[in-house]
Design an enzyme around this catalytic site. Structure first.
Site, PDB file in Angstrom:
ATOM      1  N   GLU A  68      -1.296  -7.322 -23.223  1.00 47.74           N
ATOM      2  CA  GLU A  68       0.086  -6.838 -23.272  1.00 47.74           C
ATOM      3  C   GLU A  68       0.919  -7.486 -22.160  1.00 47.74           C
ATOM      4  OE1 GLU A  68       2.365  -2.942 -21.619  1.00 47.74           O
ATOM      5  OE2 GLU A  68       0.275  -2.719 -22.245  1.00 47.74           O
ATOM      6  N   ASP A  72       4.139  -9.933 -23.169  1.00 50.41           N
ATOM      7  CA  ASP A  72       5.517  -9.629 -22.767  1.00 50.41           C
ATOM      8  C   ASP A  72       6.213 -10.887 -22.257  1.00 50.41           C
ATOM      9  OD1 ASP A  72       7.750  -7.812 -21.895  1.00 50.41           O
ATOM     10  OD2 ASP A  72       7.094  -8.505 -19.923  1.00 50.41           O
ATOM     11  N   ASP A 141       3.359  -1.783 -27.057  1.00 49.20           N
ATOM     12  CA  ASP A 141       2.326  -2.415 -26.231  1.00 49.20           C
ATOM     13  C   ASP A 141       1.377  -3.256 -27.088  1.00 49.20           C
ATOM     14  OD1 ASP A 141       3.395  -1.155 -24.035  1.00 49.20           O
ATOM     15  OD2 ASP A 141       1.857   0.410 -23.921  1.00 49.20           O
ATOM     16  N   GLU A 144       2.939  -6.592 -28.196  1.00 49.20           N
ATOM     17  CA  GLU A 144       2.901  -7.592 -27.128  1.00 49.20           C
ATOM     18  C   GLU A 144       1.489  -8.150 -26.962  1.00 49.20           C
ATOM     19  OE1 GLU A 144       6.531  -5.759 -24.375  1.00 49.20           O
ATOM     20  OE2 GLU A 144       4.446  -5.250 -23.938  1.00 49.20           O
TER      21      GLU A 144
END
Length: 251
Positions: A68, A72, A141, A144
């Site tokens: 995650e 991002d 989450d 990502e």
């Protein structure tokens, strides 16, 4: 002479070997939802593994938190590239809010639902029963993390294709159309002085890893509209969008 291990040691070893996974059918479905075929399929499984599905000791290696973190950054880069390329007459001050809107957790969750990947999310029974498969932060989450998994397996180009696919509805919508259909419907009926919409699950079908919910939204005196989705939240949104179309058609 082989000396048997103590019972407690055997139990720990057995427990360690049990990790979440996807059946071949589910794995194929998840890859189709991604629009990408993994060389290392364990990366996809890890991207879809919520921390609740593994022990605390194994979370760092087998849950999706570290992916995650990487995903991002990849998402921010791809969205920033896209905005620079397609919004050539806008200043940094105009681009920044567009970027923030498209990389926030809600946008990631929306993309995750749009691809249908939420059907394959791995989590504990407790997390599942508490609505984890529909929780915005959890879905965001995981989205990502899947971006990172694709990036590690196939590079930036593959990750970019996934983002273009998952964010397509958000890319195509104008600023005034970015609100969730449920929010838009609620604002509309409140503005007209009518009761709030009521959402009712009328059926659930399909296997556990790929359920299909049918939801009906009811608004007195405007009637009702029904739609299906891979989650209750998804079906509610689709039903709200259909109800909005009906109401617009009656005006």
């Amino acid at each position: 002479m082989n000396i048997p291990r103590p019972k407690r040691t055997r139990q720990r070893a057995a427990a360690k070997a049990v990790r979440p996974g996807l059946s071949d059918e589910a794995l194929t479905g998840a890859e189709e939802a991604c629009g990408y075929r993994f060389k290392d399929k364990s990366l996809l499984v890890r991207g879809l593994t919520h921390p609740s599905a593994v022990s605390a000791a194994e979370s760092l290696q087998h849950a999706n938190q570290r992916l995650e973190f990487l995903g991002d950054r990849v998402l921010n880069l791809v969205i920033a590239e896209r905005l620079i390329d397609r919004r050539r007459n806008e200043t940094e001050g105009e681009l920044a809010p567009r970027l923030n809107r498209l990389v926030k957790k809600g946008a990631c969750a929306e993309a995750f639902r749009f691809t249908g990947l939420n059907r394959f999310l791995l989590m504990s029974d407790n997390e599942l029963s508490s609505g984890g498969r529909e929780r915005e932060s959890t879905l965001g989450d995981a989205c990502e993390a899947v971006i990172a998994a694709i990036y590690l397996d196939g590079g930036l180009g593959a990750a970019r294709k996934f983002i273009e696919k998952g964010w397509a509805p958000q890319f195509n919508s104008g600023p005034a159309e970015t609100k969730d259909p449920k929010t838009l419907l609620q604002e509309l009926v409140q503005g007209q002085g009518y009761p709030l919409p009521e959402y009712v699950v009328t059926s659930r079908s399909g296997p556990d890893h790929a359920p299909v919910y049918e939801v009906e939204v009811r608004i007195a005196p405007h009637g009702h509209a029904a739609a299906t989705g891979a989650s209750k939240r998804d079906a509610e949104r689709h039903a709200a969008a259909r109800m909005l179309e009906q109401l617009k058609g009656n005006t």
